[in-house]
Design a protein around this motif. Structure first.
Motif, PDB file in Angstrom:
ATOM      1  N   ALA A 105      -3.614  17.436 -11.512  1.00  0.00           N
ATOM      2  CA  ALA A 105      -2.681  16.559 -10.803  1.00  0.00           C
ATOM      3  C   ALA A 105      -3.255  16.111  -9.470  1.00  0.00           C
ATOM      4  O   ALA A 105      -3.093  14.958  -9.068  1.00  0.00           O
ATOM      5  CB  ALA A 105      -1.343  17.265 -10.595  1.00  0.00           C
ATOM      6  N   ALA A 106      -3.954  17.002  -8.779  1.00  0.00           N
ATOM      7  CA  ALA A 106      -4.564  16.646  -7.497  1.00  0.00           C
ATOM      8  C   ALA A 106      -5.655  15.593  -7.676  1.00  0.00           C
ATOM      9  O   ALA A 106      -5.740  14.629  -6.909  1.00  0.00           O
ATOM     10  CB  ALA A 106      -5.136  17.892  -6.826  1.00  0.00           C
ATOM     11  N   TRP A 136       3.947   5.753  -5.400  1.00  0.00           N
ATOM     12  CA  TRP A 136       3.855   5.762  -6.859  1.00  0.00           C
ATOM     13  C   TRP A 136       2.798   6.775  -7.320  1.00  0.00           C
ATOM     14  O   TRP A 136       3.018   7.516  -8.273  1.00  0.00           O
ATOM     15  CB  TRP A 136       3.541   4.368  -7.370  1.00  0.00           C
ATOM     16  CG  TRP A 136       3.439   4.271  -8.858  1.00  0.00           C
ATOM     17  CD1 TRP A 136       2.323   4.046  -9.574  1.00  0.00           C
ATOM     18  CD2 TRP A 136       4.495   4.422  -9.810  1.00  0.00           C
ATOM     19  NE1 TRP A 136       2.598   4.049 -10.911  1.00  0.00           N
ATOM     20  CE2 TRP A 136       3.934   4.278 -11.086  1.00  0.00           C
ATOM     21  CE3 TRP A 136       5.858   4.682  -9.710  1.00  0.00           C
ATOM     22  CZ2 TRP A 136       4.682   4.371 -12.249  1.00  0.00           C
ATOM     23  CZ3 TRP A 136       6.590   4.769 -10.871  1.00  0.00           C
ATOM     24  CH2 TRP A 136       6.010   4.611 -12.120  1.00  0.00           C
ATOM     25  N   ALA A 137       1.650   6.804  -6.629  1.00  0.00           N
ATOM     26  CA  ALA A 137       0.583   7.751  -6.983  1.00  0.00           C
ATOM     27  C   ALA A 137       1.071   9.187  -6.824  1.00  0.00           C
ATOM     28  O   ALA A 137       0.790  10.041  -7.679  1.00  0.00           O
ATOM     29  CB  ALA A 137      -0.642   7.507  -6.122  1.00  0.00           C
ATOM     30  N   GLU A 191       0.826  -1.205   0.000  1.00  0.00           N
ATOM     31  CA  GLU A 191       0.000   0.000   0.000  1.00  0.00           C
ATOM     32  C   GLU A 191       0.859   1.254   0.000  1.00  0.00           C
ATOM     33  O   GLU A 191       0.579   2.217  -0.717  1.00  0.00           O
ATOM     34  CB  GLU A 191      -0.936   0.001   1.203  1.00  0.00           C
ATOM     35  CG  GLU A 191      -2.021  -1.043   1.128  1.00  0.00           C
ATOM     36  CD  GLU A 191      -2.818  -1.151   2.418  1.00  0.00           C
ATOM     37  OE1 GLU A 191      -3.939  -1.647   2.349  1.00  0.00           O
ATOM     38  OE2 GLU A 191      -2.299  -0.755   3.481  1.00  0.00           O
ATOM     39  N   ALA A 192       1.915   1.246   0.814  1.00  0.00           N
ATOM     40  CA  ALA A 192       2.812   2.405   0.863  1.00  0.00           C
ATOM     41  C   ALA A 192       3.466   2.629  -0.493  1.00  0.00           C
ATOM     42  O   ALA A 192       3.577   3.774  -0.955  1.00  0.00           O
ATOM     43  CB  ALA A 192       3.871   2.202   1.945  1.00  0.00           C
ATOM     44  N   LEU A 193       3.876   1.545  -1.132  1.00  0.00           N
ATOM     45  CA  LEU A 193       4.476   1.667  -2.457  1.00  0.00           C
ATOM     46  C   LEU A 193       3.468   2.247  -3.450  1.00  0.00           C
ATOM     47  O   LEU A 193       3.813   3.111  -4.263  1.00  0.00           O
ATOM     48  CB  LEU A 193       4.967   0.301  -2.948  1.00  0.00           C
ATOM     49  CG  LEU A 193       5.621   0.275  -4.324  1.00  0.00           C
ATOM     50  CD1 LEU A 193       6.861   1.144  -4.334  1.00  0.00           C
ATOM     51  CD2 LEU A 193       5.952  -1.156  -4.707  1.00  0.00           C
ATOM     52  N   ALA A 241      -5.732   7.931  -7.979  1.00  0.00           N
ATOM     53  CA  ALA A 241      -4.769   6.877  -8.316  1.00  0.00           C
ATOM     54  C   ALA A 241      -4.616   5.811  -7.235  1.00  0.00           C
ATOM     55  O   ALA A 241      -4.537   4.628  -7.576  1.00  0.00           O
ATOM     56  CB  ALA A 241      -3.418   7.497  -8.658  1.00  0.00           C
ATOM     57  N   PRO A 242      -4.570   6.147  -5.946  1.00  0.00           N
ATOM     58  CA  PRO A 242      -4.381   5.080  -4.955  1.00  0.00           C
ATOM     59  C   PRO A 242      -5.481   4.012  -5.010  1.00  0.00           C
ATOM     60  O   PRO A 242      -5.184   2.823  -4.908  1.00  0.00           O
ATOM     61  CB  PRO A 242      -4.409   5.818  -3.612  1.00  0.00           C
ATOM     62  CG  PRO A 242      -3.953   7.182  -3.941  1.00  0.00           C
ATOM     63  CD  PRO A 242      -4.497   7.457  -5.312  1.00  0.00           C
ATOM     64  N   ARG A 243      -6.706   4.426  -5.205  1.00  0.00           N
ATOM     65  CA  ARG A 243      -7.791   3.433  -5.286  1.00  0.00           C
ATOM     66  C   ARG A 243      -7.561   2.499  -6.466  1.00  0.00           C
ATOM     67  O   ARG A 243      -7.712   1.293  -6.352  1.00  0.00           O
ATOM     68  CB  ARG A 243      -9.139   4.124  -5.408  1.00  0.00           C
ATOM     69  CG  ARG A 243     -10.294   3.132  -5.527  1.00  0.00           C
ATOM     70  CD  ARG A 243     -11.611   3.798  -5.400  1.00  0.00           C
ATOM     71  NE  ARG A 243     -11.703   4.337  -4.043  1.00  0.00           N
ATOM     72  CZ  ARG A 243     -12.594   5.216  -3.655  1.00  0.00           C
ATOM     73  NH1 ARG A 243     -13.489   5.662  -4.494  1.00  0.00           N
ATOM     74  NH2 ARG A 243     -12.611   5.662  -2.423  1.00  0.00           N
ATOM     75  N   LEU A 244      -7.179   3.075  -7.597  1.00  0.00           N
ATOM     76  CA  LEU A 244      -6.913   2.241  -8.767  1.00  0.00           C
ATOM     77  C   LEU A 244      -5.689   1.367  -8.536  1.00  0.00           C
ATOM     78  O   LEU A 244      -5.709   0.168  -8.827  1.00  0.00           O
ATOM     79  CB  LEU A 244      -6.705   3.123 -10.005  1.00  0.00           C
ATOM     80  CG  LEU A 244      -7.902   3.944 -10.472  1.00  0.00           C
ATOM     81  CD1 LEU A 244      -7.488   4.916 -11.563  1.00  0.00           C
ATOM     82  CD2 LEU A 244      -9.010   3.039 -10.957  1.00  0.00           C
ATOM     83  N   LEU A 245      -4.621   1.965  -8.028  1.00  0.00           N
ATOM     84  CA  LEU A 245      -3.388   1.207  -7.812  1.00  0.00           C
ATOM     85  C   LEU A 245      -3.565   0.130  -6.748  1.00  0.00           C
ATOM     86  O   LEU A 245      -3.084  -0.982  -6.901  1.00  0.00           O
ATOM     87  CB  LEU A 245      -2.247   2.139  -7.418  1.00  0.00           C
ATOM     88  CG  LEU A 245      -1.692   3.009  -8.540  1.00  0.00           C
ATOM     89  CD1 LEU A 245      -0.714   4.019  -7.985  1.00  0.00           C
ATOM     90  CD2 LEU A 245      -1.015   2.154  -9.581  1.00  0.00           C
TER      91      LEU A 245
END
Length: 91
Positions: free
Chosen positions: A73-74, A11-12, A5-7, A80-84
């Motif tokens: 960008a925001a 990345w996000a 999760e941290a990664l 992005a985190p939800r997708l990632l």
């Protein structure tokens, strides 16, 4: 958060930051006008009586380019985190 999760969050943030910077450059080069002021012999961001447009389209000011790229960008970094994390979740 777990290591995965941290990664994903790192990345996000990286993708959001780099993406925002690239979008800012793209918008600034294409839809933000740049003027050359003959009186001061300087490149300026706003038209003056003795300035002529030398680049870009007069659609957005520098402040508007900054706002649009930061907002995009925001939104990208926030979604992005939800997708990632969905992609990182074990099957």
């Amino acid at each position: 958060p777990s290591g995965r999760e941290a990664l994903g969050l790192v990345w996000a943030g990286l993708v959001g930051g780099v993406g925002g910077s690239l979008l800012d450059s793209l918008l600034g080069a294409t839809v933000q006008a740049t003027y050359y002021d003959e009186a001061s012999r300087m490149v300026v961001g706003r038209p003056t009586p003795k300035a002529r447009r030398v680049a870009g389209l007069p659609l957005l000011s520098n402040e508007m380019v900054n706002f649009v790229s930061t907002a995009a960008a925001a939104v990208a970094a926030a979604s992005a985190p939800r997708l990632l994390l969905g992609w990182l979740a074990p099957a």
